[in-house]
Each structure stands twice: as structure tokens, then as C-alpha cells.
Design a protein around this motif. Structure first.
Motif, PDB file in Angstrom:
ATOM      1  N   UNK A  75      29.892  -5.587  32.487  1.00 35.61           N
ATOM      2  CA  UNK A  75      30.059  -7.007  33.126  1.00 35.61           C
ATOM      3  C   UNK A  75      28.973  -7.450  34.323  1.00 35.61           C
ATOM      4  N   UNK A  76      28.004  -6.209  33.352  1.00 31.81           N
ATOM      5  CA  UNK A  76      26.401  -6.547  33.773  1.00 31.81           C
ATOM      6  C   UNK A  76      25.855  -7.700  33.139  1.00 31.81           C
ATOM      7  N   UNK A  77      26.126  -8.019  32.075  1.00 39.25           N
ATOM      8  CA  UNK A  77      25.856  -8.826  31.081  1.00 39.25           C
ATOM      9  C   UNK A  77      25.916  -9.424  30.174  1.00 39.25           C
ATOM     10  N   UNK A  78      27.445  -9.224  30.681  1.00 41.95           N
ATOM     11  CA  UNK A  78      28.527 -10.250  29.657  1.00 41.95           C
ATOM     12  C   UNK A  78      29.300 -11.037  30.371  1.00 41.95           C
ATOM     13  N   UNK A  79      29.832 -12.285  29.674  1.00 35.78           N
ATOM     14  CA  UNK A  79      30.431 -13.231  30.530  1.00 35.78           C
ATOM     15  C   UNK A  79      32.012 -13.313  29.442  1.00 35.78           C
ATOM     16  N   UNK A  80      31.818 -12.545  29.153  1.00 34.33           N
ATOM     17  CA  UNK A  80      33.135 -12.281  27.405  1.00 34.33           C
ATOM     18  C   UNK A  80      34.243 -10.875  27.756  1.00 34.33           C
ATOM     19  N   UNK A  81      34.975 -11.026  27.968  1.00 33.68           N
ATOM     20  CA  UNK A  81      35.469  -9.254  27.438  1.00 33.68           C
ATOM     21  C   UNK A  81      35.067  -9.423  26.700  1.00 33.68           C
ATOM     22  N   UNK A  82      35.097  -7.531  26.142  1.00 29.91           N
ATOM     23  CA  UNK A  82      35.097  -7.002  25.046  1.00 29.91           C
ATOM     24  C   UNK A  82      35.997  -6.890  24.171  1.00 29.91           C
ATOM     25  N   UNK A  83      34.878  -7.053  22.818  1.00 31.53           N
ATOM     26  CA  UNK A  83      36.032  -7.642  21.844  1.00 31.53           C
ATOM     27  C   UNK A  83      36.690  -6.631  21.065  1.00 31.53           C
ATOM     28  N   UNK A  84      37.057  -6.538  19.999  1.00 31.74           N
ATOM     29  CA  UNK A  84      37.598  -5.982  18.917  1.00 31.74           C
ATOM     30  C   UNK A  84      36.576  -5.366  18.450  1.00 31.74           C
ATOM     31  N   UNK A  85      36.492  -3.720  17.992  1.00 33.07           N
ATOM     32  CA  UNK A  85      35.742  -3.155  17.043  1.00 33.07           C
ATOM     33  C   UNK A  85      35.705  -3.072  16.269  1.00 33.07           C
ATOM     34  N   UNK A  86      36.799  -4.108  15.245  1.00 33.27           N
ATOM     35  CA  UNK A  86      36.617  -4.915  13.959  1.00 33.27           C
ATOM     36  C   UNK A  86      36.296  -6.329  13.683  1.00 33.27           C
TER      37      UNK A  86
ATOM     38  N   UNK B 278      21.064  -7.360   7.731  1.00 30.79           N
ATOM     39  CA  UNK B 278      21.570  -7.477   6.293  1.00 30.79           C
ATOM     40  C   UNK B 278      22.783  -7.587   7.077  1.00 30.79           C
ATOM     41  N   UNK B 279      23.701  -7.775   6.304  1.00 31.26           N
ATOM     42  CA  UNK B 279      25.392  -8.319   6.465  1.00 31.26           C
ATOM     43  C   UNK B 279      25.189  -6.962   6.246  1.00 31.26           C
ATOM     44  N   UNK B 280      25.023  -6.004   5.685  1.00 29.85           N
ATOM     45  CA  UNK B 280      25.467  -4.837   5.193  1.00 29.85           C
ATOM     46  C   UNK B 280      25.526  -3.258   7.430  1.00 29.85           C
ATOM     47  N   UNK B 281      24.678  -4.653   8.320  1.00 27.86           N
ATOM     48  CA  UNK B 281      24.360  -4.135   9.281  1.00 27.86           C
ATOM     49  C   UNK B 281      25.722  -4.145  10.244  1.00 27.86           C
ATOM     50  N   UNK B 282      26.324  -5.226   9.669  1.00 24.98           N
ATOM     51  CA  UNK B 282      27.748  -6.057  10.929  1.00 24.98           C
ATOM     52  C   UNK B 282      28.315  -5.329  11.985  1.00 24.98           C
ATOM     53  N   UNK B 283      28.822  -4.105  10.831  1.00 20.60           N
ATOM     54  CA  UNK B 283      29.331  -3.114  11.974  1.00 20.60           C
ATOM     55  C   UNK B 283      29.036  -1.955  12.468  1.00 20.60           C
ATOM     56  N   UNK B 284      27.985  -1.796  12.498  1.00 22.84           N
ATOM     57  CA  UNK B 284      26.897  -0.680  13.018  1.00 22.84           C
ATOM     58  C   UNK B 284      26.849  -1.713  14.953  1.00 22.84           C
ATOM     59  N   UNK B 285      25.891  -3.016  14.443  1.00 21.51           N
ATOM     60  CA  UNK B 285      26.208  -4.493  15.723  1.00 21.51           C
ATOM     61  C   UNK B 285      26.746  -3.901  16.620  1.00 21.51           C
ATOM     62  N   UNK B 286      28.417  -4.564  15.950  1.00 18.29           N
ATOM     63  CA  UNK B 286      29.856  -4.858  16.353  1.00 18.29           C
ATOM     64  C   UNK B 286      29.857  -2.352  17.284  1.00 18.29           C
ATOM     65  N   UNK B 287      29.620  -1.770  16.484  1.00 17.24           N
ATOM     66  CA  UNK B 287      29.400  -0.982  17.496  1.00 17.24           C
ATOM     67  C   UNK B 287      28.407  -0.261  18.617  1.00 17.24           C
ATOM     68  N   UNK B 288      27.522  -1.160  18.544  1.00 21.73           N
ATOM     69  CA  UNK B 288      26.481  -1.128  18.998  1.00 21.73           C
ATOM     70  C   UNK B 288      27.264  -2.071  20.456  1.00 21.73           C
ATOM     71  N   UNK B 289      27.074  -3.025  19.707  1.00 26.87           N
ATOM     72  CA  UNK B 289      28.013  -3.875  21.723  1.00 26.87           C
ATOM     73  C   UNK B 289      29.012  -3.249  21.717  1.00 26.87           C
ATOM     74  N   UNK B 290      30.241  -2.967  21.591  1.00 31.65           N
ATOM     75  CA  UNK B 290      30.806  -2.133  22.091  1.00 31.65           C
ATOM     76  C   UNK B 290      30.416  -1.462  23.209  1.00 31.65           C
ATOM     77  N   UNK B 291      29.094  -0.870  22.104  1.00 29.88           N
ATOM     78  CA  UNK B 291      29.087   1.048  23.324  1.00 29.88           C
ATOM     79  C   UNK B 291      29.064   0.011  24.915  1.00 29.88           C
ATOM     80  N   UNK B 292      27.677  -0.649  24.403  1.00 33.00           N
ATOM     81  CA  UNK B 292      26.753  -1.367  25.627  1.00 33.00           C
ATOM     82  C   UNK B 292      27.316  -2.784  26.609  1.00 33.00           C
ATOM     83  N   UNK B 293      28.992  -3.010  26.189  1.00 28.81           N
ATOM     84  CA  UNK B 293      29.282  -3.653  26.974  1.00 28.81           C
ATOM     85  C   UNK B 293      29.221  -3.327  28.115  1.00 28.81           C
TER      86      UNK B 293
END
Length: 167
Positions: free
Chosen positions: A32-43, A15-30
Motif C-alpha cells: 500500500x506504500x506504492x499501490x492504489x489498487x488491491x493486489x492482483x491474483x497470481x494468474x 517479451x510475451x514470455x516474461x508475463x508470468x515473471x512480471x506478475x510474480x514480481x508485482x505480487x512480491x513487491x505489492x
């Protein structure tokens, strides 16, 4: 051997309210083994016109967000509406080996099947052996390889296209 998920594992739609939690998870697991783009900002926003909450399934383990999977129609044409594509899968390191990735893939395949999809595809970096094993364990096979498709940290990396039937 496939690890069995915890009995407290819940897979649910985002749901919309999960957005920050998903971003935090993305930044935690980022990685180069799995990503082709640079790590995004926390916000940085997660949801936009192409990335909607309805495309995400989330995994909660013991009440904590530990992973997600995103699936979309691979090509936005009526003639390929039966093909879905995984465009994002992430699991926190502390939740790996507990069946979370397997449960997310199964849930995404079930959701795709429920809307009439017949095939699921994905792309994975050639050097990402853990992800490739996860997908193979869940019935995905290599459909093709784009050799040296990405230049990551000074090394050329293959882009591997995988897929499976949903019937």
C-alpha cells in the motif's frame, strides 16, 4: 551516495514470455506504500491492449528478473507525443540498493529520448518516500500535488506528479 549496479545487471526489453515473471514480481513487491489498487491474483494477465511488452524494460541481475519499468505516451494525442510517462517501476527487495532502480530509470529515459521524447513524467504516492528519493536523485522534480487524492487503508494520501526534461 548512489549504489553502483552489479556488472551482471542487464536491462532488456520485455517479451510475451516474461508475463508470468512480471506478475510474480508485482505480487512480491505489492504494498500500500506504492499501490492504489488491491493486489492482483497470481494468474492475472499483465499484458493486454493497454499494457504491451514493448512498454516494459526488465532488469536482470545475475540472470534473475529483479525489476521492471513501464513507460508510455502520457496522453494519446499527437500534440503531446513528446511526453512519456513512467507507469510502473518495481524492484525486488533483495535487489534494492544495488542501482537497479537508477539503471531502469536511465534506460527508460534513453528509450524515450531515442523516439523523440523531450519530457518524462510520473505519479507517485506522497507517503512513498523511498520512491520519491529515487526519482529526485534521477532528476525528477515535483510538478504538482493532488492533496488527499487516494484513501488507502483508512488514510488519505497525496498523489504527487513529477517530471523532468530529457535533453
Amino acid at each position: 551516495m548512489i549504489a553502483m549496479p552489479s556488472t551482471d545487471l542487464i536491462i532488456r526489453p520485455a517479451v510475451e514470455q516474461d508475463e508470468q515473471a512480471i506478475r510474480t514480481l508485482d505480487n512480491t513487491v505489492w504494498s500500500p506504500l506504492s499501490e492504489v489498487t488491491p493486489k492482483g491474483p497470481d494468474d492475472a494477465p499483465v499484458f493486454d491492449r493497454q499494457h504491451r511488452p514493448a512498454q516494459y524494460l526488465l532488469a536482470e541481475l545475475d540472470g534473475e528478473l529483479v525489476g521492471y519499468i513501464r513507460q508510455v505516451q502520457e496522453i494519446p494525442l499527437e500534440s503531446s507525443a513528446h511526453v512519456r510517462q513512467i507507469q510502473g517501476l518495481a524492484v525486488l527487495p533483495q535487489a534494492r540498493g544495488r542501482g537497479v532502480g537508477d539503471a531502469l530509470i536511465a534506460a527508460a529515459c534513453d528509450a524515450a529520448r531515442a523516439i523523440g521524447a523531450r519530457r518524462m513524467t510520473l505519479r507517485v504516492l506522497g507517503h512513498n518516500a523511498p520512491a520519491r528519493r529515487l526519482y529526485e536523485r534521477n532528476g525528477f522534480a515535483v510538478l504538482g500535488v493532488l492533496p488527499e487524492h487516494f484513501l488507502l487503508e483508512g488514510a488519505y494520501v497525496d498523489d504527487v506528479w513529477m517530471g523532468r526534461a530529457l535533453d
